[in-house]
Design a protein around this motif. Structure first.
Motif, PDB file in Angstrom:
ATOM      1  N   THR A 124       8.661 -14.221  24.734  1.00  0.00           N
ATOM      2  CA  THR A 124       9.370 -14.175  26.000  1.00  0.00           C
ATOM      3  C   THR A 124       8.601 -13.348  26.997  1.00  0.00           C
ATOM      4  OG1 THR A 124      10.683 -12.664  24.719  1.00  0.00           O
ATOM      5  CG2 THR A 124      11.792 -14.621  25.540  1.00  0.00           C
TER       6      THR A 124
ATOM      7  N   THR B 178       8.503 -10.799  29.945  1.00  0.00           N
ATOM      8  CA  THR B 178       9.456  -9.759  30.314  1.00  0.00           C
ATOM      9  C   THR B 178       9.915  -9.957  31.738  1.00  0.00           C
ATOM     10  OG1 THR B 178       7.516  -8.441  30.765  1.00  0.00           O
ATOM     11  CG2 THR B 178       8.739  -7.915  28.799  1.00  0.00           C
TER      12      THR B 178
ATOM     13  N   ASN C 154       3.150  -8.185  28.317  1.00  0.00           N
ATOM     14  CA  ASN C 154       4.412  -7.585  27.897  1.00  0.00           C
ATOM     15  C   ASN C 154       4.306  -6.118  27.520  1.00  0.00           C
ATOM     16  OD1 ASN C 154       5.757  -9.900  28.356  1.00  0.00           O
ATOM     17  ND2 ASN C 154       6.126 -10.422  26.215  1.00  0.00           N
TER      18      ASN C 154
ATOM     19  N   ILE D 149       4.373  -6.370  17.629  1.00  0.00           N
ATOM     20  CA  ILE D 149       5.379  -7.339  18.086  1.00  0.00           C
ATOM     21  C   ILE D 149       4.842  -8.768  18.073  1.00  0.00           C
ATOM     22  CG2 ILE D 149       6.688  -5.699  19.486  1.00  0.00           C
ATOM     23  CD1 ILE D 149       5.284  -6.868  21.945  1.00  0.00           C
TER      24      ILE D 149
ATOM     25  N   ASN E 178       6.615 -11.235  15.807  1.00  0.00           N
ATOM     26  CA  ASN E 178       8.072 -11.317  15.982  1.00  0.00           C
ATOM     27  C   ASN E 178       8.851 -10.635  14.869  1.00  0.00           C
ATOM     28  OD1 ASN E 178       8.371 -12.831  18.432  1.00  0.00           O
ATOM     29  ND2 ASN E 178       7.393 -14.494  17.285  1.00  0.00           N
TER      30      ASN E 178
ATOM     31  N   SER F 233      11.708  -8.087  13.131  1.00  0.00           N
ATOM     32  CA  SER F 233      13.021  -7.619  13.569  1.00  0.00           C
ATOM     33  C   SER F 233      13.132  -6.107  13.404  1.00  0.00           C
ATOM     34  CB  SER F 233      14.142  -8.319  12.809  1.00  0.00           C
ATOM     35  OG  SER F 233      13.773  -8.592  11.493  1.00  0.00           O
TER      36      SER F 233
ATOM     37  N   LEU G 157      10.811  -3.076  25.201  1.00  0.00           N
ATOM     38  CA  LEU G 157      10.545  -4.132  24.221  1.00  0.00           C
ATOM     39  C   LEU G 157      11.744  -4.345  23.303  1.00  0.00           C
ATOM     40  CD1 LEU G 157       6.885  -3.241  23.288  1.00  0.00           C
ATOM     41  CD2 LEU G 157       7.643  -5.184  24.646  1.00  0.00           C
TER      42      LEU G 157
ATOM     43  N   THR H  88      13.834  -6.801  25.064  1.00  0.00           N
ATOM     44  CA  THR H  88      13.216  -8.125  25.186  1.00  0.00           C
ATOM     45  C   THR H  88      13.139  -8.849  23.854  1.00  0.00           C
ATOM     46  OG1 THR H  88      11.780  -6.947  26.719  1.00  0.00           O
ATOM     47  CG2 THR H  88      11.320  -9.265  26.363  1.00  0.00           C
ATOM     48  N   TYR H  89      12.754  -8.137  22.820  1.00  0.00           N
ATOM     49  CA  TYR H  89      12.520  -8.791  21.531  1.00  0.00           C
ATOM     50  C   TYR H  89      13.661  -8.568  20.538  1.00  0.00           C
ATOM     51  CZ  TYR H  89       7.693  -9.683  22.926  1.00  0.00           C
ATOM     52  OH  TYR H  89       6.555 -10.120  23.560  1.00  0.00           O
TER      53      TYR H  89
END
Lengths: 298, 333
Positions: free
Chosen positions: A3, A5, B142, B171, B174, B176, B202, B205-206
């Motif tokens: 994604t 930001t 990012n 990151i 991906n 968690s 972040l 966002t993530y």
């Protein structure tokens, strides 16, 4: 997935960061070029490599053909470095002999380097085998390398190939030690840990992360060992255990020449000088490489 | 309580010391000694403690970068400690780590693009080189770097910028859960704030969950939802951020809190000065590990290890002072 930001994160760094990105080895090359000794050593080596390769273009005399009317002639305009007891041109024989000597060094260092790096990486990365490998190397190191090379030739038999193998084996321990030590230092770095945390496979960690970071000591060692190997190979030939007559290997030339030392000094001096200059070249280049590749010598 | 993202139970990491050949299993450094905690999805658990108390070892043993000696680590309901090498490799994309020293955590021989690209290709993220290149660009943006930096080598960046690359690598796959192992303690104070803000940014966002290890209380206070305090391989207190800062229960936590400098010069705070040094983790004191330095030491503290007690809802403390069986009136210390 990826994604973008929201809220526009500003790039917090100035975008122009110097002009070009130089890799580590790019910077090392720049440093090496400023080192006069290393460049001189490199020039010597380049000279010997080129003259060996282009030998047929540089001389009109045959290497092994005997002409007894020309025997033991002192250096002259005709024979620049004189002739030997069979009337063969020494200059020609040194040119062709360079092929053999340099090749012996190359083969010995390649074998020793490959085996040594492999064993060193295994010992350093997979610690379970460390003890066994290193004890084997300690046993090899316990013998003076020339003595061991002689012993190996004694077992394998006299000849050029066996001399190369003998020299390679006697050089292996120094590679293993240096590589193992470097691997031990690098494997504890956090970038290795982060590669493991990412799930990168062992062989990829070794080839992508460990080997490039220990390349500097390996390159330096290989260069210095090149000189050592050529010297050891010449020594074996001088003792009559390596190259056999009429092979013009430099050590063999010195061996033959020593019987005529009082009548024809040129038969010994010039091949000896060739050995000395090449070994000097490798040592100068190796020292320069060590300085250029050492990150602490900025 | 709902199913936690990470559920750690009785985790122990012991390192043998001394000559293993002659005196087998005699001495151990108990780096992590019986720690249990849970992390809910989306929260940040801060871990504080002085150096050498086992914070980093704990973080690494969750990822099995250091193999735990015993105990259970459940991630999304799956037992991590039993996973085979291949299963573990797949899990790697779900739990990531950011290291303390940005100068040691990036391979100096690789460009930023190769460093991030390796993370992507290891987990088959992105179909082809071009797609990965775009992903690397997105990642750099990012974390607040410019796409132009992709071709550069780590030595061309400052500490803060390197840490951003390290974060981008984490990151990239991906995850968690991210274990942040003192990610700002090697940085300048002004840069620390930027990196902390990046972490927060972040997280949104993530949709990340953090275990944030630090020795700086103000840093932990800034980022955490809940905080665990470690002392000598043990988790002595666990509570929500507000609970912990307003009403620290464990004597060690109280001593830590009293050491935070105040901005108000007129406010007189009572400093609790701890006596002595941290005992050796090879031979910790009997009973409560903190007892030789504790100002409220009782007789029982030298003999019996304290249990973990929920003194208030969500506020766990391992101290006999709050154990009603031992200390009938826990409000009075």
């Amino acid at each position: 997935m990826m994604t973008k930001t929201e809220g526009n994160l500003q790039p917090v760094v100035p975008e122009e960061l110097g002009s070009a990105s130089l890799s580590f080895f790019g910077m090392a090359w720049k440093k090496l070029r400023k080192n006069k000794g290393a460049m001189f050593g490199g020039a010597i080596l380049l000279f010997f490599i080129l003259t060996s390769i282009c030998a047929p273009l540089l001389t009109s005399y045959p290497v092994n053909e005997m002409r007894f009317d020309e025997s033991l002639k002192a250096p002259s305009a005709e024979h620049w470095l004189g002739t030997d007891e069979f009337g063969r041109d020494i200059f020609t024989r040194i040119l062709y002999g360079g092929r053999v000597s340099l090749l012996m060094g190359l083969v010995a260092v390649s074998i020793a380097g490959t085996v040594g790096v492999l064993l060193g990486v295994i010992a350093g990365y997979y610690r379970r085998l460390d003890l066994y490998i290193m004890q084997l190397m300690d046993i090899l190191l316990a013998f003076p390398s020339l003595l061991m090379a002689i012993a190996i030739v004694a077992v394998l038999g006299v000849g050029l190939t066996n001399a190369m193998i003998a020299v390679a084996i006697s050089v292996i321990p120094s590679f293993v030690r240096v590589v193992r030590g470097s691997v031990l230092a690098v494997r504890e770095k956090e970038y290795i840990e982060s590669a493991r945390a990412l799930g990168v496979r062992d062989w990829k960690i070794i080839f992508r992360h460990i080997l490039p970071n220990i390349a500097s000591p390996i390159i330096v060692l290989a260069t210095l060992q090149f000189g050592v190997s050529i010297l050891a190979a010449a020594a074996l030939s001088f003792l009559g255990l390596g190259a056999q007559p009429p092979n013009p290997e430099w050590g063999a030339l010195v061996f033959v020449g020593k019987s005529f030392l009082s009548q024809a000094w040129w038969m010994t001096l010039f091949p000896g000088l060739a050995i000395m200059l090449v070994v000097l070249g490798f040592n100068l280049l190796g020292d320069g490489l060590r300085d250029a590749l050492d990150p602490r010598m900025k | 309580m709902t199913d936690a993202l990470l559920d750690v139970k009785e985790l122990k990491v012991y390192f043998p010391v001394g000559n293993r050949f002659f005196n087998k299993n005699s001495l151990f450094v108990k780096a992590v000694d019986d720690i249990s905690f849970r992390v809910q999805k989306g929260e940040t658990l801060g871990i504080v403690g002085e150096s050498g108390c086992g914070k980093s070892t704990m973080g690494r043993s969750i990822l099995r970068l250091i193999e735990p000696t015993s105990g259970s680590v459940k991630f999304k309901g799956r037992e991590v400690t039993d996973l085979s090498k291949n299963e573990l490799r797949k899990l790697r994309s779900d739990i990531q780590i950011v290291f303390q020293d940005p100068y040691a955590s990036l391979n100096p021989q690789l460009t930023v693009e190769s460093i991030l690209g390796e993370a992507l290709s290891t987990h088959q993220i992105g179909q082809h080189a071009k797609e990965r290149k775009e992903m690397v660009t997105d990642l750099l943006v990012n974390v607040g770097l410019s796409p132009k930096h992709a071709g550069r080598y780590p030595h061309e960046f400052s500490g803060g910028q390197r840490q951003r690359i390290g974060i981008a690598r984490a990151i990239a796959v991906n995850p968690s859960l991210i274990v942040a192992d003192e990610p700002v303690s090697a940085l300048d104070v002004s840069v620390q704030a930027q990196i902390l803000n990046l972490f927060q940014h972040l997280k949104k966002t993530y949709e990340l969950t953090y275990i944030f290890i630090a020795h700086d209380l103000s840093v932990v206070k800034h980022v955490s939802d809940r905080i665990g305090v470690m002392y000598l391989g043990k988790m002595v207190e666990q509570a929500g951020k507000k609970q912990l800062f307003q009403k620290p229960l464990h004597p060690y936590t109280q001593a830590l809190m009293s050491a935070i400098p105040s901005l108000d010069p007129d406010m007189k705070k009572e400093r609790i000065i701890l006596k002595g040094d941290v005992p050796s983790p090879i031979s910790p004191p009997t009973g409560c590990y903190f007892n030789p330095r504790c100002q409220f030491r009782m007789e029982v503290c030298e003999k019996v290890k304290p249990r973990e007690i929920e003194a208030e809802p969500g506020h766990f403390v391992s101290c006999h002072l709050y154990d009603r069986d031992i200390h009938p009136n826990p409000t009075e210390k």
